[in-house]
Design an enzyme around this catalytic site. Structure first.
Site, PDB file in Angstrom:
ATOM      1  N   PRO A  11       0.797  -1.224   0.000  1.00  0.00           N
ATOM      2  CA  PRO A  11       0.000   0.000   0.000  1.00  0.00           C
ATOM      3  C   PRO A  11       0.828   1.271   0.000  1.00  0.00           C
ATOM      4  O   PRO A  11       1.859   1.365   0.670  1.00  0.00           O
ATOM      5  CB  PRO A  11      -0.830  -0.097   1.287  1.00  0.00           C
ATOM      6  CG  PRO A  11      -0.130  -1.105   2.125  1.00  0.00           C
ATOM      7  CD  PRO A  11       0.529  -2.058   1.176  1.00  0.00           C
ATOM      8  N   ASN A  12       0.335   2.224  -0.769  1.00  0.00           N
ATOM      9  CA  ASN A  12       0.882   3.587  -0.888  1.00  0.00           C
ATOM     10  C   ASN A  12       2.171   3.665  -1.699  1.00  0.00           C
ATOM     11  O   ASN A  12       2.628   4.762  -2.021  1.00  0.00           O
ATOM     12  CB  ASN A  12       1.092   4.227   0.502  1.00  0.00           C
ATOM     13  CG  ASN A  12      -0.212   4.338   1.261  1.00  0.00           C
ATOM     14  OD1 ASN A  12      -1.179   4.872   0.734  1.00  0.00           O
ATOM     15  ND2 ASN A  12      -0.272   3.800   2.470  1.00  0.00           N
ATOM     16  N   ARG A  19       5.119  10.856  -2.763  1.00  0.00           N
ATOM     17  CA  ARG A  19       4.779  10.670  -1.362  1.00  0.00           C
ATOM     18  C   ARG A  19       6.027  10.885  -0.502  1.00  0.00           C
ATOM     19  O   ARG A  19       7.019  10.155  -0.679  1.00  0.00           O
ATOM     20  CB  ARG A  19       4.283   9.227  -1.214  1.00  0.00           C
ATOM     21  CG  ARG A  19       4.171   8.742   0.186  1.00  0.00           C
ATOM     22  CD  ARG A  19       4.150   7.210   0.209  1.00  0.00           C
ATOM     23  NE  ARG A  19       3.845   6.757   1.537  1.00  0.00           N
ATOM     24  CZ  ARG A  19       4.161   5.566   2.004  1.00  0.00           C
ATOM     25  NH1 ARG A  19       4.773   4.692   1.241  1.00  0.00           N
ATOM     26  NH2 ARG A  19       3.859   5.245   3.230  1.00  0.00           N
ATOM     27  N   TYR A  24      11.170   8.803   1.066  1.00  0.00           N
ATOM     28  CA  TYR A  24      11.147   7.697   0.103  1.00  0.00           C
ATOM     29  C   TYR A  24      11.838   8.010  -1.231  1.00  0.00           C
ATOM     30  O   TYR A  24      11.914   7.148  -2.095  1.00  0.00           O
ATOM     31  CB  TYR A  24       9.694   7.269  -0.158  1.00  0.00           C
ATOM     32  CG  TYR A  24       9.011   6.753   1.090  1.00  0.00           C
ATOM     33  CD1 TYR A  24       9.463   5.601   1.716  1.00  0.00           C
ATOM     34  CD2 TYR A  24       7.929   7.430   1.657  1.00  0.00           C
ATOM     35  CE1 TYR A  24       8.851   5.117   2.864  1.00  0.00           C
ATOM     36  CE2 TYR A  24       7.308   6.955   2.809  1.00  0.00           C
ATOM     37  CZ  TYR A  24       7.779   5.806   3.405  1.00  0.00           C
ATOM     38  OH  TYR A  24       7.179   5.335   4.544  1.00  0.00           O
ATOM     39  N   ASN A  75       7.957  -5.588  -0.336  1.00  0.00           N
ATOM     40  CA  ASN A  75       7.846  -4.402   0.510  1.00  0.00           C
ATOM     41  C   ASN A  75       6.354  -4.243   0.767  1.00  0.00           C
ATOM     42  O   ASN A  75       5.616  -3.738  -0.089  1.00  0.00           O
ATOM     43  CB  ASN A  75       8.412  -3.163  -0.189  1.00  0.00           C
ATOM     44  CG  ASN A  75       8.322  -1.934   0.705  1.00  0.00           C
ATOM     45  OD1 ASN A  75       7.651  -1.948   1.738  1.00  0.00           O
ATOM     46  ND2 ASN A  75       8.990  -0.867   0.307  1.00  0.00           N
ATOM     47  N   ALA A  78       2.955  -0.481   5.136  1.00  0.00           N
ATOM     48  CA  ALA A  78       2.462  -0.516   6.520  1.00  0.00           C
ATOM     49  C   ALA A  78       1.855  -1.861   6.894  1.00  0.00           C
ATOM     50  O   ALA A  78       1.740  -2.176   8.095  1.00  0.00           O
ATOM     51  CB  ALA A  78       1.465   0.612   6.750  1.00  0.00           C
ATOM     52  N   HIS A  81       3.684  -4.015   9.395  1.00  0.00           N
ATOM     53  CA  HIS A  81       3.559  -3.781  10.840  1.00  0.00           C
ATOM     54  C   HIS A  81       2.219  -4.250  11.396  1.00  0.00           C
ATOM     55  O   HIS A  81       2.034  -4.305  12.607  1.00  0.00           O
ATOM     56  CB  HIS A  81       3.735  -2.290  11.141  1.00  0.00           C
ATOM     57  CG  HIS A  81       4.850  -1.648  10.377  1.00  0.00           C
ATOM     58  ND1 HIS A  81       6.152  -2.098  10.463  1.00  0.00           N
ATOM     59  CD2 HIS A  81       4.869  -0.622   9.471  1.00  0.00           C
ATOM     60  CE1 HIS A  81       6.918  -1.357   9.664  1.00  0.00           C
ATOM     61  NE2 HIS A  81       6.163  -0.470   9.043  1.00  0.00           N
ATOM     62  N   ASP A  88       1.373 -15.218   7.068  1.00  0.00           N
ATOM     63  CA  ASP A  88       0.876 -16.600   6.944  1.00  0.00           C
ATOM     64  C   ASP A  88       1.007 -17.089   5.501  1.00  0.00           C
ATOM     65  O   ASP A  88       1.414 -18.230   5.262  1.00  0.00           O
ATOM     66  CB  ASP A  88      -0.581 -16.698   7.404  1.00  0.00           C
ATOM     67  CG  ASP A  88      -0.715 -16.998   8.893  1.00  0.00           C
ATOM     68  OD1 ASP A  88       0.331 -17.247   9.552  1.00  0.00           O
ATOM     69  OD2 ASP A  88      -1.850 -16.989   9.408  1.00  0.00           O
ATOM     70  N   GLU A  99      12.493  -9.469   2.475  1.00  0.00           N
ATOM     71  CA  GLU A  99      11.677  -8.334   2.908  1.00  0.00           C
ATOM     72  C   GLU A  99      12.457  -7.043   2.657  1.00  0.00           C
ATOM     73  O   GLU A  99      13.642  -6.949   3.003  1.00  0.00           O
ATOM     74  CB  GLU A  99      11.360  -8.453   4.401  1.00  0.00           C
ATOM     75  CG  GLU A  99      10.581  -7.253   4.916  1.00  0.00           C
ATOM     76  CD  GLU A  99      10.311  -7.297   6.414  1.00  0.00           C
ATOM     77  OE1 GLU A  99      10.824  -8.220   7.098  1.00  0.00           O
ATOM     78  OE2 GLU A  99       9.584  -6.415   6.894  1.00  0.00           O
ATOM     79  N   HIS A 101      12.425  -2.621   2.714  1.00  0.00           N
ATOM     80  CA  HIS A 101      11.861  -1.311   3.040  1.00  0.00           C
ATOM     81  C   HIS A 101      12.820  -0.273   2.487  1.00  0.00           C
ATOM     82  O   HIS A 101      14.043  -0.384   2.681  1.00  0.00           O
ATOM     83  CB  HIS A 101      11.706  -1.121   4.550  1.00  0.00           C
ATOM     84  CG  HIS A 101      10.781  -2.126   5.148  1.00  0.00           C
ATOM     85  ND1 HIS A 101       9.410  -2.010   5.061  1.00  0.00           N
ATOM     86  CD2 HIS A 101      11.038  -3.286   5.795  1.00  0.00           C
ATOM     87  CE1 HIS A 101       8.862  -3.066   5.641  1.00  0.00           C
ATOM     88  NE2 HIS A 101       9.823  -3.857   6.089  1.00  0.00           N
ATOM     89  N   SER A 103      12.985   2.874   3.469  1.00  0.00           N
ATOM     90  CA  SER A 103      13.506   3.655   4.596  1.00  0.00           C
ATOM     91  C   SER A 103      14.041   2.715   5.675  1.00  0.00           C
ATOM     92  O   SER A 103      13.720   1.520   5.684  1.00  0.00           O
ATOM     93  CB  SER A 103      12.389   4.532   5.164  1.00  0.00           C
ATOM     94  OG  SER A 103      11.352   3.721   5.703  1.00  0.00           O
ATOM     95  N   ARG A 108      12.698   5.250  12.615  1.00  0.00           N
ATOM     96  CA  ARG A 108      11.464   6.023  12.463  1.00  0.00           C
ATOM     97  C   ARG A 108      10.532   5.794  13.667  1.00  0.00           C
ATOM     98  O   ARG A 108      10.988   5.381  14.720  1.00  0.00           O
ATOM     99  CB  ARG A 108      10.821   5.677  11.121  1.00  0.00           C
ATOM    100  CG  ARG A 108      11.758   5.959   9.935  1.00  0.00           C
ATOM    101  CD  ARG A 108      11.104   5.670   8.613  1.00  0.00           C
ATOM    102  NE  ARG A 108       9.949   6.520   8.396  1.00  0.00           N
ATOM    103  CZ  ARG A 108       8.980   6.266   7.514  1.00  0.00           C
ATOM    104  NH1 ARG A 108       9.054   5.180   6.769  1.00  0.00           N
ATOM    105  NH2 ARG A 108       7.970   7.085   7.375  1.00  0.00           N
ATOM    106  N   ARG A 112       6.784   1.397  13.547  1.00  0.00           N
ATOM    107  CA  ARG A 112       7.435   0.776  12.370  1.00  0.00           C
ATOM    108  C   ARG A 112       8.568  -0.172  12.765  1.00  0.00           C
ATOM    109  O   ARG A 112       9.158  -0.829  11.908  1.00  0.00           O
ATOM    110  CB  ARG A 112       8.013   1.862  11.450  1.00  0.00           C
ATOM    111  CG  ARG A 112       6.969   2.788  10.882  1.00  0.00           C
ATOM    112  CD  ARG A 112       7.592   3.765   9.881  1.00  0.00           C
ATOM    113  NE  ARG A 112       6.770   4.949   9.754  1.00  0.00           N
ATOM    114  CZ  ARG A 112       5.715   5.060   8.928  1.00  0.00           C
ATOM    115  NH1 ARG A 112       5.372   4.064   8.137  1.00  0.00           N
ATOM    116  NH2 ARG A 112       5.015   6.174   8.882  1.00  0.00           N
TER     117      ARG A 112
HETATM  118  C1  DQA Z   1       8.072   1.237   4.021  1.00  0.00           C
HETATM  119  C2  DQA Z   1       8.119   1.545   5.515  1.00  0.00           C
HETATM  120  C3  DQA Z   1       6.750   1.357   6.130  1.00  0.00           C
HETATM  121  O1  DQA Z   1       6.801   1.655   7.524  1.00  0.00           O
HETATM  122  C4  DQA Z   1       5.761   2.301   5.486  1.00  0.00           C
HETATM  123  O2  DQA Z   1       4.465   2.108   6.017  1.00  0.00           O
HETATM  124  C5  DQA Z   1       5.751   2.206   4.008  1.00  0.00           C
HETATM  125  C6  DQA Z   1       7.020   2.065   3.298  1.00  0.00           C
HETATM  126  C7  DQA Z   1       9.420   1.536   3.340  1.00  0.00           C
HETATM  127  O3  DQA Z   1       9.585   1.124   2.195  1.00  0.00           O
HETATM  128  O4  DQA Z   1      10.282   2.179   3.924  1.00  0.00           O
HETATM  129  O5  DQA Z   1       4.708   2.335   3.364  1.00  0.00           O
HETATM  130  O6  DQA Z   1       7.784  -0.147   3.836  1.00  0.00           O
END
Ligand code: DQA
Length: 153
Positions: A11-12, A19, A24, A75, A78, A81, A88, A99, A101, A103, A108, A112
């Site tokens: 998401p996002n 953003r 990012y 990735n 959120a 978390h 699962d 995995e 990320h 950032s 942070r 997170r």
């Molecule tokens: C993220 C870090 C997450 O905490 C955040 O919610 C994101 C991006 C990252 O790529 O740093 O959406 O996964």
């Protein structure tokens, strides 16, 4: 056939570049995905990229990847978390899981600092921006080459 790798963004992450660029970066999701496909092809990997803002859709793609891919880079944004369902699904995935990320989640907000996905992953990379995706693809290619040479580990 080159080994297939699925790059999943949650998401996002469709808003990358627009953003919170201070966190990012300025690269868009399209830039990131094109760079993953190009890096994959240099490494002998067939990379497919998917992004969704919906937990169930991410889970459906993880299920489909069980039969068709050697590795997943994820990735989960959120959902890392908050979700129990994505980890699962990953526990039922037999291939390599990295995995990611962009950032450094440990530098942070406290919410997170814990990712439910980390315990299901082969490896975790955070804080290196898009470079983390490239390093993950390289590691996947090297691991797959090593396991092809030494199939019994
Ligand atoms: C993220 C870090 C997450 O905490 C955040 O919610 C994101 C991006 C990252 O790529 O740093 O959406 O996964």
């Amino acid at each position: 056939m080159p080994p297939a790798v699925l790059v999943l963004n949650g998401p996002n992450l469709n808003l990358l570049g627009r953003r919170e660029p201070a966190v990012y970066g300025h690269e868009t999701l399209a830039d990131l995905e094109a760079a993953c496909v190009a890096a994959g092809s240099d490494l002998g990997l067939a990379v497919t990229c998917r992004q969704s803002n919906h937990e169930g859709e991410l889970i459906d793609w993880i299920h489909a990847a069980r039969e068709t891919t050697a590795a997943i880079l994820i990735n989960a944004g959120a959902y890392s978390h908050t979700s129990q369902a994505i980890p699962d699904a990953l526990r039922a995935y037999p291939g390599i899981i990295v995995e990611l990320h962009l950032s450094n989640i440990y530098a942070r907000e406290a919410f997170r600092h814990h990712s439910h996905i980390s315990a299901t992953a082969t490896a975790v990379i955070c804080g290196l921006g898009s470079q983390g995706y490239h390093l993950a693809l390289r590691a996947v290619a090297e691991r797959l080459a090593a396991s092809a040479q030494h199939p019994d580990g």
